[in-house]
Design an enzyme around this catalytic site. Structure first.
Site, short mmCIF file in Angstrom:
data_model
loop_
_atom_site.label_atom_id
_atom_site.label_comp_id
_atom_site.label_asym_id
_atom_site.label_seq_id
_atom_site.Cartn_x
_atom_site.Cartn_y
_atom_site.Cartn_z
N ARG A 241 5.12 -5.88 -3.40
CA ARG A 241 3.84 -5.31 -3.00
C ARG A 241 2.72 -6.09 -3.68
NH1 ARG A 241 6.04 -3.31 0.73
NH2 ARG A 241 6.20 -1.11 1.29
N GLU A 270 -3.80 -5.63 2.26
CA GLU A 270 -3.35 -6.19 3.55
C GLU A 270 -4.04 -5.49 4.72
OE1 GLU A 270 0.91 -6.03 4.09
OE2 GLU A 270 1.23 -6.87 2.10
N HIS A 288 3.73 -10.53 5.61
CA HIS A 288 4.58 -9.35 5.39
C HIS A 288 5.74 -9.29 6.40
CE1 HIS A 288 4.52 -5.09 3.49
NE2 HIS A 288 5.76 -5.45 3.79
C1 DGY Z 1 9.11 -1.91 3.26
O1 DGY Z 1 10.10 -1.48 3.83
O2 DGY Z 1 8.64 -1.35 2.26
C2 DGY Z 1 8.47 -3.10 3.88
O3 DGY Z 1 7.66 -3.76 2.98
C3 DGY Z 1 7.68 -2.69 5.12
O4 DGY Z 1 6.60 -1.92 4.74
#
Ligand code: DGY
Length: 322
Positions: A241, A270, A288
């Site tokens: 993240r 994002e 992502h």
């Molecule tokens: C997750 O599964 O957390 C991915 O990053 C998609 O948001």
């Protein structure tokens, strides 16, 4: 007459196979144009629904959860991360929150390796050379990168995805060091070197890959101070993240050479990532894509539906998070 089926509000467009199963078993309220709904639209969409199939792009802080209609019993997120949902507020409303662990481990670990290689081997600059027609041919000193074999990969957060990255990196001849809340048993550790603290791990890590959940404890854990602890010319990879890193500090480290390169799949704010990344050449940037394979996105959707089926049938949800 057929009995009416439970309404499920689905906040984003999902893979066809998942939407087909939704149509088979429920009365889905689908988002055909895949518009990102604002707070009011999320509440409006939930009217008359017994469950919501949401994504990490939808924030569910406590005040938003408090506005949900009383009928909502489940909030299944199409993600492993649950940082966008206030779990306590949902629990207080009797709403079960579920996520999608396991099924995205391998796909996300693949993307971490892509980021690692893309950063270490200067993939952005290399591609740009060809696409802009500036490549004049092979040169002994052209776009020299860093070798993975024999180097230490530091992994922060040795859960499922961290372990899957370690398995791949061993195949590239890397030595694994890791920092985790708990030391793993030897059969899982597979010779990896455990560090109790980030401060102990960082000086060892020519390559560093982040795999811990977002939250107050991990907010900007990569910052000016911790970047200084890395060996000069390290490579930073983030597929977890964006909130784990301080962007200004990372951009300064990329400019000064403290970081040789970075490979990122996730960003704070994002899709509005720090504009400084767009113009830095020593970054390999993906939008992502961690779990973005056909197989994994289908599996994530089915996992959400398994969880909804369970909650709505009065059974314990396999991936209940609250
Ligand atoms: C997750 O599964 O957390 C991915 O990053 C998609 O948001």
């Amino acid at each position: 007459m057929t009995a009416s089926r439970p309404v499920v509000f689905v906040t984003r467009k999902l893979p066809d196979a998942v939407e087909d199963r939704l149509r088979r078993d429920y009365e889905p309220r689908l988002n055909r144009d895949d518009r990102v709904y604002g707070p009011d639209q999320l509440i409006e969409g939930a009217r008359g629904a017994i469950a919501i199939l949401t994504c990490a792009t939808d924030p569910w802080p406590a005040p938003q959860i408090q506005r949900l209609p009383d009928e909502v019993r489940a909030l299944a997120t199409f993600s492993v991360g649950v940082e966008h949902i206030d779990l306590g507020a949902a629990r207080a409303r009797g709403i079960t929150v579920t996520n999608t662990p396991d099924v995205l481990t391998e796909a996300t670990a693949d993307i971490a390796m892509l980021c690692l290689l893309g950063a270490a081997r200067r993939a952005f600059e290399a591609e740009a050379l060809i696409r802009t027609g500036r490549w004049a041919g092979w040169r002994p000193t052209q776009l020299l990168g860093l070798e993975l074999a024999g180097a230490v990969l530091g992994i922060v957060g040795m859960g499922r995805i961290g372990q899957a990255v370690a398995r791949r990196a061993r195949g590239f001849g890397m030595h694994i060091h890791y920092c985790n809340r708990r030391r793993l048993p030897p059969e899982v550790e597979q010779g990896a070197w455990f560090h109790h603290t980030l401060a102990s791990l960082l000086p060892q890590a020519r390559f560093l890959s982040l795999h811990c959940p977002a939250g107050p404890e991990t907010h900007q854990l990569i910052n000016r101070e911790t970047l200084e602890l890395l060996p000069r010319g390290a490579v930073l990879v983030n597929t977890a993240r964006g909130s784990l890193i301080d962007d200004e500090a990372v951009l300064d480290a990329l400019a000064s050479g403290q970081l040789f390169a970075a490979g990122f799949d996730v960003y704070a704010g994002e899709p509005n990532l720090h504009p400084g990344y767009r113009t830095r050449r020593n970054c390999f940037l993906l939008p992502h894509l961690g779990s973005a394979t056909i197989e994994t996105r289908n599996a994530m959707g089915f996992r959400c539906l398994d969880n909804l089926d369970a909650v709505l049938a009065g059974r314990a949800a396999p991936d209940a998070r609250n």
